[in-house]
Design a protein around this motif. Structure first.
Motif, mmCIF file in Angstrom:
data_model
loop_
_atom_site.group_PDB
_atom_site.id
_atom_site.type_symbol
_atom_site.label_atom_id
_atom_site.label_comp_id
_atom_site.label_asym_id
_atom_site.label_seq_id
_atom_site.Cartn_x
_atom_site.Cartn_y
_atom_site.Cartn_z
ATOM 1 N N UNK A 149 0.818 -1.202 0.000
ATOM 2 C CA UNK A 149 0.000 0.000 0.000
ATOM 3 C C UNK A 149 0.857 1.259 0.000
ATOM 4 N N UNK A 150 0.428 2.286 -0.730
ATOM 5 C CA UNK A 150 1.016 3.600 -0.604
ATOM 6 C C UNK A 150 0.578 4.182 0.730
ATOM 7 N N UNK A 151 1.402 5.056 1.338
ATOM 8 C CA UNK A 151 1.065 5.556 2.676
ATOM 9 C C UNK A 151 -0.231 6.352 2.736
ATOM 10 N N UNK A 152 -0.683 6.901 1.594
ATOM 11 C CA UNK A 152 -1.924 7.675 1.625
ATOM 12 C C UNK A 152 -3.081 6.940 0.946
ATOM 13 N N UNK A 153 -2.920 5.642 0.699
ATOM 14 C CA UNK A 153 -3.990 4.882 0.055
ATOM 15 C C UNK A 153 -4.936 4.295 1.091
ATOM 16 N N UNK A 154 -6.091 3.853 0.627
ATOM 17 C CA UNK A 154 -7.094 3.197 1.469
ATOM 18 C C UNK A 154 -7.331 1.806 0.896
ATOM 19 N N UNK A 155 -7.276 0.798 1.744
ATOM 20 C CA UNK A 155 -7.594 -0.557 1.294
ATOM 21 C C UNK A 155 -8.782 -1.087 2.082
ATOM 22 N N UNK A 156 -9.599 -1.887 1.414
ATOM 23 C CA UNK A 156 -10.769 -2.509 2.044
ATOM 24 C C UNK A 156 -10.740 -4.002 1.805
ATOM 25 N N UNK A 157 -11.103 -4.772 2.832
ATOM 26 C CA UNK A 157 -11.276 -6.210 2.691
ATOM 27 C C UNK A 157 -12.635 -6.590 3.259
ATOM 28 N N UNK B 281 -10.979 -1.823 6.922
ATOM 29 C CA UNK B 281 -10.379 -0.725 6.159
ATOM 30 C C UNK B 281 -9.036 -0.383 6.785
ATOM 31 N N UNK B 282 -7.999 -0.281 5.946
ATOM 32 C CA UNK B 282 -6.666 0.128 6.389
ATOM 33 C C UNK B 282 -6.294 1.419 5.678
ATOM 34 N N UNK B 283 -5.787 2.377 6.461
ATOM 35 C CA UNK B 283 -5.309 3.618 5.860
ATOM 36 C C UNK B 283 -4.283 4.261 6.797
ATOM 37 N N UNK B 284 -3.105 4.554 6.248
ATOM 38 C CA UNK B 284 -2.086 5.228 7.026
ATOM 39 C C UNK B 284 -1.696 4.523 8.299
ATOM 40 N N UNK C 170 -19.513 15.070 12.367
ATOM 41 C CA UNK C 170 -18.245 14.716 11.741
ATOM 42 C C UNK C 170 -17.292 14.227 12.823
ATOM 43 N N UNK C 171 -16.698 13.046 12.609
ATOM 44 C CA UNK C 171 -15.826 12.417 13.592
ATOM 45 C C UNK C 171 -14.375 12.498 13.127
ATOM 46 N N UNK C 172 -13.458 12.670 14.079
ATOM 47 C CA UNK C 172 -12.019 12.651 13.780
ATOM 48 C C UNK C 172 -11.358 11.682 14.763
ATOM 49 N N UNK C 173 -11.519 10.377 14.536
ATOM 50 C CA UNK C 173 -11.045 9.397 15.517
ATOM 51 C C UNK C 173 -9.531 9.270 15.608
ATOM 52 N N UNK C 174 -8.814 9.595 14.519
ATOM 53 C CA UNK C 174 -7.357 9.493 14.485
ATOM 54 C C UNK C 174 -6.798 10.670 13.684
ATOM 55 N N UNK C 175 -5.536 11.016 13.896
ATOM 56 C CA UNK C 175 -4.941 12.086 13.080
ATOM 57 C C UNK C 175 -5.009 11.755 11.588
ATOM 58 N N UNK C 176 -5.505 12.685 10.806
ATOM 59 C CA UNK C 176 -5.584 12.509 9.363
ATOM 60 C C UNK C 176 -6.833 11.807 8.874
ATOM 61 N N UNK C 177 -7.668 11.314 9.787
ATOM 62 C CA UNK C 177 -8.906 10.615 9.411
ATOM 63 C C UNK C 177 -10.111 11.490 9.709
ATOM 64 N N UNK C 178 -10.999 11.594 8.743
ATOM 65 C CA UNK C 178 -12.275 12.286 8.937
ATOM 66 C C UNK C 178 -13.393 11.356 8.528
#
Length: 274
Positions: free
Chosen positions: A1-9, A36-39, A140-148
């Motif tokens: 994965x690229x560091x700014x990509x989103x993957x879903x399984x 979902x995986x991201x960053x 609007x939720x911001x559970x982690x840095x960089x996630x909205x």
């Protein structure tokens, strides 16, 4: 994965009730659960029976987990007491849900399910560091840095929540268990607008929909029209009816691709990266 990509399984793609068996072996019989995986972050959408297999894959890995529930109907919650990371001391698990004020909040609602006479163990058997986060639909939720995560109310008996995850300039939407009603349509259209991927409730066909008015679900044909209106890049049909065996799902996949090229029909084990 690229560091700014989103993957879903996809670990569970069915609605209403798990339906394992030879006739559903290819598309799968477990109920709703999407990883979902991201960053470096691990997010899960819904805790259906597919959550058990995901928990086995995550066992012993001490990453933090955020689990977002669309609602607490049993097909979307039944996997939680069988989720191995919830029993691991030191593991951080954050649960999120909306619309549970009348039930006393998320913790009380899950505690009701995991109690006599419905279940043999209670919440005290879960040894992970678990937090229960209630919010209001539309928040609007911001559970982690960089996630909205943007949210919206869906049209489903008892209510349900749709999510839009934004990360690294990409967006995916998880909108399941909703009818296409005029009351909720503006909000969910805004939620899905321009998303890279839309995972959406496609329980019925148009022909079947008439029989199930008021059940709070949509048809795959409605999904296609909605995705076109929202200018979604990739549509992924989800929450398949237990009555739809592999042969029926093959027909739906062929018809949906003709109606909107590139439409994906989710099956267990499918992984997508954006």
């Amino acid at each position: 994965m690229m560091p700014d990509s989103i993957s879903m399984t996809f670990w569970g793609v069915r609605g209403s009730i798990a339906c394992p068996g030879p006739d559903t072996a290819r598309f799968g019989g477990n109920t709703s659960c999407v990883e979902v995986r991201c960053g470096g972050h691990t997010l899960i959408f819904d805790a259906g029976s597919g959550l058990r297999g995901l928990g086995e894959a995550l066992a012993g890995k001490m990453d933090e987990i955020d689990l977002f529930l669309s609602h607490l109907h049993i097909d979307h919650l039944i996997g939680l007491p069988f989720f191995q990371p919830a029993f691991e001391p030191g593991r951080r698990l954050r649960l999120w849900a909306a619309g549970l004020e009348e039930a006393g909040g998320l913790r009380a609602a899950i505690g009701c399910y995991m109690s006599f006479p419905l279940f043999p163990i209670g919440l005290d058997a879960l040894h992970a560091n678990i937090t229960f986060n209630d919010f209001t639909r539309g928040e609007t939720l911001t559970p982690r840095p960089g996630l909205t995560l943007r949210t919206a109310a869906l049209d489903h008996p008892g209510g349900a929540t749709g999510y839009r995850l934004e990360f690294g300039g990409r967006a995916i939407c998880y909108i399941t268990d909703t009818a296409m009603s005029p009351e909720t349509m503006p909000a969910i259209l805004a939620l899905a607008r321009g998303a890279d991927c839309l995972v959406m409730d496609a329980t019925y066909t148009d022909a079947e929909l008439v029989q199930f008015a008021g059940w709070g679900h949509a048809s795959w044909q409605q999904n296609v029209a909605f995705a076109n209106a929202a200018a979604v890049k990739t549509l992924c049909l989800f929450h398949h009816a237990p009555e739809h065996d592999d042969a029926a799902m093959d027909r739906i996949a062929q018809e949906a691709d003709r109606a909107r090229r590139g439409t994906i029909v989710a099956h267990e084990g499918l992984s997508l990266t954006f």
